[in-house]
Design a protein around this motif. Structure first.
Motif, short mmCIF file in Angstrom:
data_model
loop_
_atom_site.label_atom_id
_atom_site.label_comp_id
_atom_site.label_asym_id
_atom_site.label_seq_id
_atom_site.Cartn_x
_atom_site.Cartn_y
_atom_site.Cartn_z
N ALA A 45 37.03 46.47 93.82
CA ALA A 45 36.92 45.44 92.73
C ALA A 45 38.29 45.65 91.78
O ALA A 45 38.68 44.73 91.47
CB ALA A 45 35.69 45.69 91.94
N VAL A 46 38.38 47.06 91.59
CA VAL A 46 39.70 47.33 90.74
C VAL A 46 40.79 46.80 91.38
O VAL A 46 41.59 46.31 90.48
CB VAL A 46 39.76 48.93 90.30
N GLY A 47 40.96 47.06 92.54
CA GLY A 47 42.29 46.87 93.10
C GLY A 47 42.40 45.34 93.16
O GLY A 47 43.51 44.77 93.12
N ASP A 48 41.35 44.50 93.43
CA ASP A 48 41.17 42.99 93.15
C ASP A 48 41.83 42.54 92.16
O ASP A 48 42.54 41.69 91.66
CB ASP A 48 40.12 42.44 93.86
N ALA A 49 41.20 43.12 91.04
CA ALA A 49 41.43 42.80 89.28
C ALA A 49 42.83 42.99 89.03
O ALA A 49 43.32 42.11 88.47
CB ALA A 49 40.46 43.68 88.65
N LEU A 50 43.39 44.31 89.96
CA LEU A 50 44.77 44.39 89.54
C LEU A 50 45.66 43.47 90.32
O LEU A 50 46.58 42.90 89.72
CB LEU A 50 45.12 46.02 90.16
N ALA A 51 45.37 43.12 91.26
CA ALA A 51 45.98 42.17 91.93
C ALA A 51 46.21 40.72 91.41
O ALA A 51 47.04 40.08 91.26
CB ALA A 51 45.54 41.90 93.51
N GLY A 52 44.86 40.62 90.63
CA GLY A 52 44.78 39.37 89.99
C GLY A 52 45.72 39.20 89.03
O GLY A 52 46.31 38.14 88.26
N PRO A 102 62.27 33.77 96.64
CA PRO A 102 61.28 33.13 95.82
C PRO A 102 60.22 32.07 96.74
O PRO A 102 59.15 32.17 96.20
CB PRO A 102 62.23 32.05 94.99
N GLN A 103 60.70 31.86 97.81
CA GLN A 103 59.65 30.99 98.48
C GLN A 103 58.74 31.88 99.15
O GLN A 103 57.50 31.64 99.17
CB GLN A 103 60.53 30.31 99.75
N ASN A 104 59.02 33.12 99.60
CA ASN A 104 58.18 33.82 100.58
C ASN A 104 57.47 34.71 99.32
O ASN A 104 56.28 35.15 99.83
CB ASN A 104 59.15 35.05 101.19
N ASP A 105 58.03 34.82 98.12
CA ASP A 105 57.17 35.44 96.93
C ASP A 105 56.03 34.48 96.71
O ASP A 105 54.88 35.16 96.55
CB ASP A 105 58.07 35.55 95.71
N LEU A 106 56.27 33.15 96.84
CA LEU A 106 55.19 32.29 96.34
C LEU A 106 54.15 32.18 97.60
O LEU A 106 52.94 32.07 97.19
CB LEU A 106 55.90 30.90 96.16
N LEU A 107 54.83 32.33 98.87
CA LEU A 107 53.99 32.13 99.90
C LEU A 107 52.91 33.41 100.03
O LEU A 107 51.55 33.24 100.12
CB LEU A 107 54.59 32.07 101.15
N THR A 114 44.33 33.43 97.76
CA THR A 114 43.28 32.88 98.50
C THR A 114 42.30 34.17 99.00
O THR A 114 40.99 34.02 98.95
CB THR A 114 43.55 32.37 100.03
N HIS A 115 42.66 35.28 99.27
CA HIS A 115 42.04 36.30 99.56
C HIS A 115 41.09 36.83 98.57
O HIS A 115 39.90 37.00 98.71
CB HIS A 115 42.75 37.58 99.90
N LEU A 116 41.68 36.86 97.09
CA LEU A 116 40.92 36.98 96.06
C LEU A 116 39.61 36.07 95.85
O LEU A 116 38.63 36.51 95.39
CB LEU A 116 41.73 37.07 94.81
#
Ligand SMILES: [Zn+2]
Length: 156
Positions: A45-52, A102-107, A114-116
């Protein structure tokens, strides 16, 4: 013996390879030596929060952030390359030198977002407590990744 405890500043560097600290996290502390750890579900959960939080940053993602994001997706470099229509070499270059377009960063952000949305675990309420810290401010504490079987035994 490990007992449930509120951990004030839990260093996440060794888990995620990023300079991050979790504040006021529910975890476990040894009543003999003071060693602190968290269970596997909390770590996730912490990992996902950090990703967010990282997704909210407008900065182009740095090499260690790109690697962290791929790990959140639970993909190898080869698997992520296939998903994004790129070569494994390109993914490896992001994670060593940066320079994602920038395009791949956004993708990639979209994939992680979506995963989160699919895996978010609101019960732990850690979103308000995870903050990125400057590398110099981190305490030099090394924590071991808790093994899932031990976490399971602690919590019955
Ligand atoms: Zn101990």
């Amino acid at each position: 013996m490990l007992r449930p405890a509120q951990l004030q500043d839990f260093d996440l560097q060794s888990y995620f390879g990023l300079p991050a600290v979790a504040k006021k996290l529910q975890g476990l502390r040894c009543d003999k030596c003071g060693w602190e750890t968290i269970d596997a579900a909390t770590l996730y959960a912490v990992g996902d929060a950090l990703a967010g939080l990282l997704l909210e940053s407008p900065e182009r993602m740095a090499p260690q952030v790109l690697r962290f994001m791929r790990m959140r997706l639970d993909l190898t470099q080869q698997e992520l390359a296939k998903k994004m229509g790129l070569s494994r070499k390109t993914i490896n270059e992001w994670e060593t030198k940066g320079r994602i377009s920038p395009q791949n960063d956004l993708l990639l952000r979209t994939l992680v977002y979506t995963h989160l949305a699919e895996s978010f675990r609101p019960r732990l309420g850690v979103l308000d407590h995870v903050r990125m810290a400057a590398p110099k401010k981190l305490a030099p504490v090394i924590v071991s990744v808790p093994r899932i079987d031990r976490a399971a035994s602690v919590f019955g």
